[in-house]
Design a protein around this motif. Structure first.
Motif, PDB file in Angstrom:
ATOM      1  N   PHE A  23      -2.953   5.288   1.252  1.00 46.19           N
ATOM      2  CA  PHE A  23      -3.663   4.676   2.382  1.00 46.19           C
ATOM      3  C   PHE A  23      -2.919   3.433   2.895  1.00 46.19           C
ATOM      4  O   PHE A  23      -2.871   3.185   4.098  1.00 46.19           O
ATOM      5  N   GLN A  25       0.084   3.048   3.262  1.00 51.72           N
ATOM      6  CA  GLN A  25       1.201   3.439   4.125  1.00 51.72           C
ATOM      7  C   GLN A  25       0.788   3.567   5.590  1.00 51.72           C
ATOM      8  O   GLN A  25       1.645   3.683   6.461  1.00 51.72           O
ATOM      9  N   LEU A  26      -0.515   3.540   5.871  1.00 48.19           N
ATOM     10  CA  LEU A  26      -0.964   3.536   7.268  1.00 48.19           C
ATOM     11  C   LEU A  26      -0.592   2.230   7.949  1.00 48.19           C
ATOM     12  O   LEU A  26      -0.494   2.160   9.165  1.00 48.19           O
ATOM     13  N   LYS A  30      -5.656  -2.468   7.954  1.00 48.99           N
ATOM     14  CA  LYS A  30      -6.715  -1.569   7.530  1.00 48.99           C
ATOM     15  C   LYS A  30      -7.127  -1.864   6.088  1.00 48.99           C
ATOM     16  O   LYS A  30      -6.288  -2.077   5.224  1.00 48.99           O
ATOM     17  N   GLU A  76      -9.643  10.820  11.262  1.00 44.91           N
ATOM     18  CA  GLU A  76      -9.125   9.474  10.975  1.00 44.91           C
ATOM     19  C   GLU A  76      -8.187   9.537   9.770  1.00 44.91           C
ATOM     20  O   GLU A  76      -8.207  10.488   8.995  1.00 44.91           O
ATOM     21  N   ASP A  77      -7.436   8.482   9.600  1.00 45.98           N
ATOM     22  CA  ASP A  77      -6.673   8.229   8.366  1.00 45.98           C
ATOM     23  C   ASP A  77      -5.801   9.409   7.934  1.00 45.98           C
ATOM     24  O   ASP A  77      -5.819   9.830   6.785  1.00 45.98           O
ATOM     25  N   VAL A  79      -2.391  10.549   6.852  1.00 45.64           N
ATOM     26  CA  VAL A  79      -1.162   9.928   6.347  1.00 45.64           C
ATOM     27  C   VAL A  79      -0.512  10.838   5.308  1.00 45.64           C
ATOM     28  O   VAL A  79      -1.181  11.440   4.479  1.00 45.64           O
ATOM     29  N   THR A 113      -4.792   7.909  18.073  1.00 45.58           N
ATOM     30  CA  THR A 113      -3.542   7.531  17.437  1.00 45.58           C
ATOM     31  C   THR A 113      -2.882   6.463  18.296  1.00 45.58           C
ATOM     32  O   THR A 113      -3.175   6.333  19.485  1.00 45.58           O
ATOM     33  N   ARG A 117       3.274   6.249  17.349  1.00 39.50           N
ATOM     34  CA  ARG A 117       3.289   7.327  16.344  1.00 39.50           C
ATOM     35  C   ARG A 117       3.697   8.655  17.002  1.00 39.50           C
ATOM     36  O   ARG A 117       2.910   9.598  17.073  1.00 39.50           O
TER      37      ARG A 117
END
Length: 145
Positions: A23, A25-26, A30, A76-77, A79, A113, A117
């Motif tokens: 997580f 690495q997002l 956050k 969401e989220d 990764v 997003t 990205r």
């Protein structure tokens, strides 16, 4: 390599630590919520997880909700571990969530997003997501504990 939907019973300290590290690495500011809270039955979260050699290397989550305009999902989220990017894992995670969305009878799945990205944007477009002509507004509400 396997992709599964995680349930609260699937959590253990090792897996929770691996997901927390992934997580991070997002990036950005956050803050991760406790996974046991996230996966509570009443929370309506689907958490797709990719594992390789007992190591969590990718995650993606989708919340589902009912509103007047039908039943929807919000992804969401998403990764994938830096070492495993470019191998189609993000696509497989997304496809798993889309499959779950169909099973749940969702009429629409949304996601957000950031503009930088580029690989993620290409993936979403390739999966037939369309850029929605709207603006997203956010209001951060701080809760003190």
């Amino acid at each position: 390599m396997k992709i599964d939907i995680l349930n609260i019973q699937d959590l253990n300290p090792n897996r929770e630590t691996q997901i927390a590290n992934l997580f991070k690495q997002l990036g950005g500011e956050k803050v991760q919520t406790n996974l046991r809270e996230v996966l509570e039955e009443e929370n309506q979260i689907t958490l797709a997880c990719c594992e390789h050699n007992d190591q969590v290397i990718g995650i993606a989550s989708m919340c589902t909700y009912k509103v007047i305009s039908r039943k929807k999902g919000w992804i969401e989220d998403v990764v994938v571990d830096e070492q495993y990017r470019g191998q189609g894992i993000g696509r497989k995670l997304m496809e798993k969530l889309l499959e779950e969305g169909k099973k749940k009878g969702l009429t629409e799945i949304l996601l957000f997003t950031e503009d930088h990205r580029i690989p993620a944007i290409r993936l979403y477009l390739d999966l037939d997501f369309k850029l929605k002509e709207s603006q997203i507004y956010t209001l951060k509400i701080c809760h003190r504990r």
